[in-house]
Design a protein around this motif. Structure first.
Motif, PDB file in Angstrom:
ATOM      1  N   ASN A  50       0.830  -1.203   0.000  1.00 22.20           N
ATOM      2  CA  ASN A  50       0.000   0.000   0.000  1.00 22.20           C
ATOM      3  C   ASN A  50       0.866   1.256   0.000  1.00 22.20           C
ATOM      4  OD1 ASN A  50       0.629  -0.932   2.659  1.00 22.20           O
ATOM      5  ND2 ASN A  50      -0.915   0.379   3.562  1.00 22.20           N
ATOM      6  N   GLY A  51       0.567   2.125  -0.938  1.00 25.27           N
ATOM      7  CA  GLY A  51       1.355   3.344  -1.058  1.00 25.27           C
ATOM      8  C   GLY A  51       0.647   4.366  -1.918  1.00 25.27           C
ATOM      9  N   MET A  52       1.200   5.560  -1.919  1.00 27.74           N
ATOM     10  CA  MET A  52       0.608   6.631  -2.721  1.00 27.74           C
ATOM     11  C   MET A  52       0.836   6.356  -4.207  1.00 27.74           C
ATOM     12  SD  MET A  52      -1.004   8.476  -0.743  1.00 27.74           S
ATOM     13  CE  MET A  52      -1.183   8.844   1.012  1.00 27.74           C
ATOM     14  N   PRO A  53      -0.035   6.902  -5.056  1.00 24.12           N
ATOM     15  CA  PRO A  53       0.095   6.610  -6.490  1.00 24.12           C
ATOM     16  C   PRO A  53       1.448   7.040  -7.056  1.00 24.12           C
ATOM     17  CG  PRO A  53      -2.000   7.690  -6.026  1.00 24.12           C
ATOM     18  CD  PRO A  53      -1.197   7.756  -4.765  1.00 24.12           C
ATOM     19  N   ARG A  54       1.810   6.335  -8.117  1.00 28.19           N
ATOM     20  CA  ARG A  54       3.071   6.607  -8.819  1.00 28.19           C
ATOM     21  C   ARG A  54       3.220   8.108  -9.097  1.00 28.19           C
ATOM     22  NH1 ARG A  54       5.374   2.725 -13.162  1.00 28.19           N
ATOM     23  NH2 ARG A  54       4.144   1.326 -11.875  1.00 28.19           N
ATOM     24  N   GLY A  55       4.367   8.640  -8.769  1.00 24.08           N
ATOM     25  CA  GLY A  55       4.648  10.043  -9.065  1.00 24.08           C
ATOM     26  C   GLY A  55       4.247  10.990  -7.934  1.00 24.08           C
ATOM     27  N   CYS A  56       3.437  10.511  -7.000  1.00 24.86           N
ATOM     28  CA  CYS A  56       3.026  11.371  -5.878  1.00 24.86           C
ATOM     29  C   CYS A  56       4.060  11.265  -4.763  1.00 24.86           C
ATOM     30  CB  CYS A  56       1.667  10.938  -5.319  1.00 24.86           C
ATOM     31  SG  CYS A  56       0.322  11.201  -6.463  1.00 24.86           S
ATOM     32  N   PRO A  72      -1.770  13.253   2.634  1.00 22.46           N
ATOM     33  CA  PRO A  72      -1.925  12.930   4.067  1.00 22.46           C
ATOM     34  C   PRO A  72      -1.866  11.422   4.344  1.00 22.46           C
ATOM     35  CG  PRO A  72      -4.035  13.540   3.109  1.00 22.46           C
ATOM     36  CD  PRO A  72      -3.021  13.745   2.031  1.00 22.46           C
ATOM     37  N   TRP A  73      -1.342  11.061   5.501  1.00 21.86           N
ATOM     38  CA  TRP A  73      -1.315   9.649   5.925  1.00 21.86           C
ATOM     39  C   TRP A  73      -2.289   9.380   7.058  1.00 21.86           C
ATOM     40  CZ3 TRP A  73       0.193   5.778   3.213  1.00 21.86           C
ATOM     41  CH2 TRP A  73       1.222   5.921   2.280  1.00 21.86           C
ATOM     42  N   GLN A  74      -2.937  10.430   7.529  1.00 20.57           N
ATOM     43  CA  GLN A  74      -3.845  10.200   8.660  1.00 20.57           C
ATOM     44  C   GLN A  74      -5.117   9.483   8.186  1.00 20.57           C
ATOM     45  OE1 GLN A  74      -4.814  13.974  10.430  1.00 20.57           O
ATOM     46  NE2 GLN A  74      -4.829  14.962   8.438  1.00 20.57           N
ATOM     47  N   ARG A  75      -5.688   8.753   9.132  1.00 20.70           N
ATOM     48  CA  ARG A  75      -6.849   7.927   8.818  1.00 20.70           C
ATOM     49  C   ARG A  75      -8.151   8.683   9.009  1.00 20.70           C
ATOM     50  NH1 ARG A  75      -9.066   3.639  12.428  1.00 20.70           N
ATOM     51  NH2 ARG A  75      -9.932   2.013  11.097  1.00 20.70           N
ATOM     52  N   LYS A  76      -8.126   9.552  10.008  1.00 19.00           N
ATOM     53  CA  LYS A  76      -9.362  10.279  10.338  1.00 19.00           C
ATOM     54  C   LYS A  76      -9.107  11.775  10.348  1.00 19.00           C
ATOM     55  CE  LYS A  76     -11.925   6.797  12.835  1.00 19.00           C
ATOM     56  NZ  LYS A  76     -11.692   5.961  13.978  1.00 19.00           N
ATOM     57  N   ASN A  77     -10.070  12.486   9.797  1.00 18.30           N
ATOM     58  CA  ASN A  77     -10.039  13.946   9.824  1.00 18.30           C
ATOM     59  C   ASN A  77     -11.451  14.395   9.487  1.00 18.30           C
ATOM     60  OD1 ASN A  77      -9.660  16.770   8.624  1.00 18.30           O
ATOM     61  ND2 ASN A  77      -7.589  16.308   9.310  1.00 18.30           N
ATOM     62  N   ASP A  78     -11.870  15.519  10.027  1.00 16.65           N
ATOM     63  CA  ASP A  78     -13.212  16.006   9.689  1.00 16.65           C
ATOM     64  C   ASP A  78     -13.344  16.198   8.181  1.00 16.65           C
ATOM     65  OD1 ASP A  78     -13.863  15.921  12.301  1.00 16.65           O
ATOM     66  OD2 ASP A  78     -13.482  18.062  12.693  1.00 16.65           O
ATOM     67  N   ASP A  79     -12.235  16.542   7.570  1.00 16.37           N
ATOM     68  CA  ASP A  79     -12.217  16.712   6.117  1.00 16.37           C
ATOM     69  C   ASP A  79     -11.668  15.418   5.489  1.00 16.37           C
ATOM     70  OD1 ASP A  79     -11.904  17.419   3.502  1.00 16.37           O
ATOM     71  OD2 ASP A  79     -10.620  19.162   3.886  1.00 16.37           O
ATOM     72  N   LEU A 134     -10.931  14.720   2.615  1.00 12.00           N
ATOM     73  CA  LEU A 134      -9.840  14.976   1.655  1.00 12.00           C
ATOM     74  C   LEU A 134      -8.479  15.086   2.335  1.00 12.00           C
ATOM     75  CD1 LEU A 134     -11.598  17.463  -0.780  1.00 12.00           C
ATOM     76  CD2 LEU A 134     -10.908  15.105  -1.252  1.00 12.00           C
ATOM     77  N   GLU A 135      -8.492  15.238   3.647  1.00 12.86           N
ATOM     78  CA  GLU A 135      -7.238  15.296   4.398  1.00 12.86           C
ATOM     79  C   GLU A 135      -6.905  13.958   5.058  1.00 12.86           C
ATOM     80  OE1 GLU A 135      -4.914  17.542   4.155  1.00 12.86           O
ATOM     81  OE2 GLU A 135      -6.234  18.496   2.697  1.00 12.86           O
ATOM     82  N   THR A 136      -7.542  12.896   4.589  1.00 14.03           N
ATOM     83  CA  THR A 136      -7.182  11.544   5.047  1.00 14.03           C
ATOM     84  C   THR A 136      -6.490  10.810   3.889  1.00 14.03           C
ATOM     85  OG1 THR A 136      -9.158  10.354   4.301  1.00 14.03           O
ATOM     86  CG2 THR A 136      -9.308  11.514   6.419  1.00 14.03           C
ATOM     87  N   LYS A 137      -5.877   9.662   4.214  1.00 12.85           N
ATOM     88  CA  LYS A 137      -5.198   8.862   3.179  1.00 12.85           C
ATOM     89  C   LYS A 137      -6.188   8.130   2.276  1.00 12.85           C
ATOM     90  CE  LYS A 137      -4.807   5.065   6.496  1.00 12.85           C
ATOM     91  NZ  LYS A 137      -3.913   4.237   7.329  1.00 12.85           N
ATOM     92  N   ILE A 138      -7.422   7.975   2.770  1.00 17.61           N
ATOM     93  CA  ILE A 138      -8.377   7.075   2.105  1.00 17.61           C
ATOM     94  C   ILE A 138      -8.558   7.330   0.608  1.00 17.61           C
ATOM     95  CG2 ILE A 138     -10.798   6.258   2.120  1.00 17.61           C
ATOM     96  CD1 ILE A 138     -10.692   6.806   5.221  1.00 17.61           C
ATOM     97  N   PRO A 139      -8.764   8.597   0.184  1.00 17.48           N
ATOM     98  CA  PRO A 139      -8.984   8.772  -1.259  1.00 17.48           C
ATOM     99  C   PRO A 139      -7.718   8.638  -2.106  1.00 17.48           C
ATOM    100  CG  PRO A 139      -9.115  10.883  -0.113  1.00 17.48           C
ATOM    101  CD  PRO A 139      -8.948   9.849   0.941  1.00 17.48           C
ATOM    102  N   TYR A 140      -6.569   8.536  -1.478  1.00 20.53           N
ATOM    103  CA  TYR A 140      -5.319   8.603  -2.253  1.00 20.53           C
ATOM    104  C   TYR A 140      -4.524   7.299  -2.293  1.00 20.53           C
ATOM    105  CZ  TYR A 140      -6.512  13.425  -1.153  1.00 20.53           C
ATOM    106  OH  TYR A 140      -7.188  14.601  -0.994  1.00 20.53           O
ATOM    107  N   VAL A 141      -4.495   6.579  -1.189  1.00 24.64           N
ATOM    108  CA  VAL A 141      -3.570   5.439  -1.112  1.00 24.64           C
ATOM    109  C   VAL A 141      -4.015   4.290  -2.024  1.00 24.64           C
ATOM    110  CG1 VAL A 141      -4.637   4.277   0.887  1.00 24.64           C
ATOM    111  CG2 VAL A 141      -2.176   4.099   0.540  1.00 24.64           C
ATOM    112  N   CYS A 142      -3.043   3.721  -2.722  1.00 30.16           N
ATOM    113  CA  CYS A 142      -3.306   2.543  -3.570  1.00 30.16           C
ATOM    114  C   CYS A 142      -3.086   1.301  -2.720  1.00 30.16           C
ATOM    115  CB  CYS A 142      -2.347   2.512  -4.758  1.00 30.16           C
ATOM    116  SG  CYS A 142      -2.465   3.929  -5.837  1.00 30.16           S
TER     117      CYS A 142
END
Ligand SMILES: O=c1ccn([C@H]2C[C@H](O)[C@@H](COP(=O)(O)O)O2)c(=O)[nH]1
Ligand SMILES: [Zn+2]
Length: 175
Positions: free
Chosen positions: A50-56, A62-69, A71-79
């Motif tokens: 598991n890691g961020m997409p190629r080139g990122c 962000p690597w955090q799991r929880k945030n009110d926002d 978009l500031e969590t890893k969920i939408p980004y990490v592959c």
């Protein structure tokens, strides 16, 4: 006459150990996942973690799991590891292969596994068993009859010692 070693790694422990080793590459501070895809000749055809997409940059997202926002969590980004293992395949297709994964796959990875033609899932940890994502994964796998089973390791620990060969050569040369 010398006899063969008996404490060698069996195939399944070997493939799961490769998945675990691959997980060591993950920058996720909380959960490191690795996956190893194997064909019917016991050849490894894909590895991922598991890691961020190629080139990122690993620092830019962000690597955090929880945030009110969200978009500031890893969920939408990490592959996820399983998707990366499929994408990293070194052959035309992983149809008919087995995937060894450190963690039972989430529903998104399960969909990738199914669409890639992988025929069997072997996982180590099932700590997220009751999460809706894992319930969905089992529902999907059951729907098409893809078997999944927890790996029971023959060896509880696999140690990698980079100095081992030199130590062994040193001790045999002085014998
Ligand atoms: O099937 C899966 C499920 C999850 N992952 C990755 C994605 C994240 O980097 C972590 C999970 O983070 P938590 O903080 O434990 O929610 O594991 C994966 O690779 N494959
Ligand atoms: Zn996943």
């Amino acid at each position: 006459m010398a006899v063969k070693r008996e404490d060698y790694l069996d195939w399944a422990d070997y493939f799961m150990a490769v998945a675990f080793l691959s997980a060591q590459r993950s920058k996720d501070p909380r959960t490191q996942v690795g996956a190893c895809i194997v064909n019917d000749e016991n050849k490894i055809v894909g590895i991922g973690y598991n890691g961020m997409p190629r080139g990122c940059s690993d620092e830019a997202l962000p690597w955090q799991r929880k945030n009110d926002d969200w978009l500031e969590t890893k969920i939408p980004y990490v592959c996820h590891a399983e998707m990366n293992a499929v994408m990293n395949k070194n052959c035309a297709s992983v149809k008919g292969c087995t995937i060894y994964v450190a963690l039972f796959p989430c529903n998104e990875c399960t969909k990738v596994i199914m669409q890639s033609g992988i025929k069997e899932v072997v996982y180590m940890s099932d700590t997220k068993h009751d999460k809706p994502s894992m319930v969905a994964s089992r529902r999907l796998l059951d729907a098409v009859g893809i078997p999944y089973r927890q790996h029971i390791p023959k060896q509880s620990k696999v140690t990698i010692d980079f100095g081992a060969l030199e130590d062994e050569l040193d001790s045999t040369s002085t014998r």
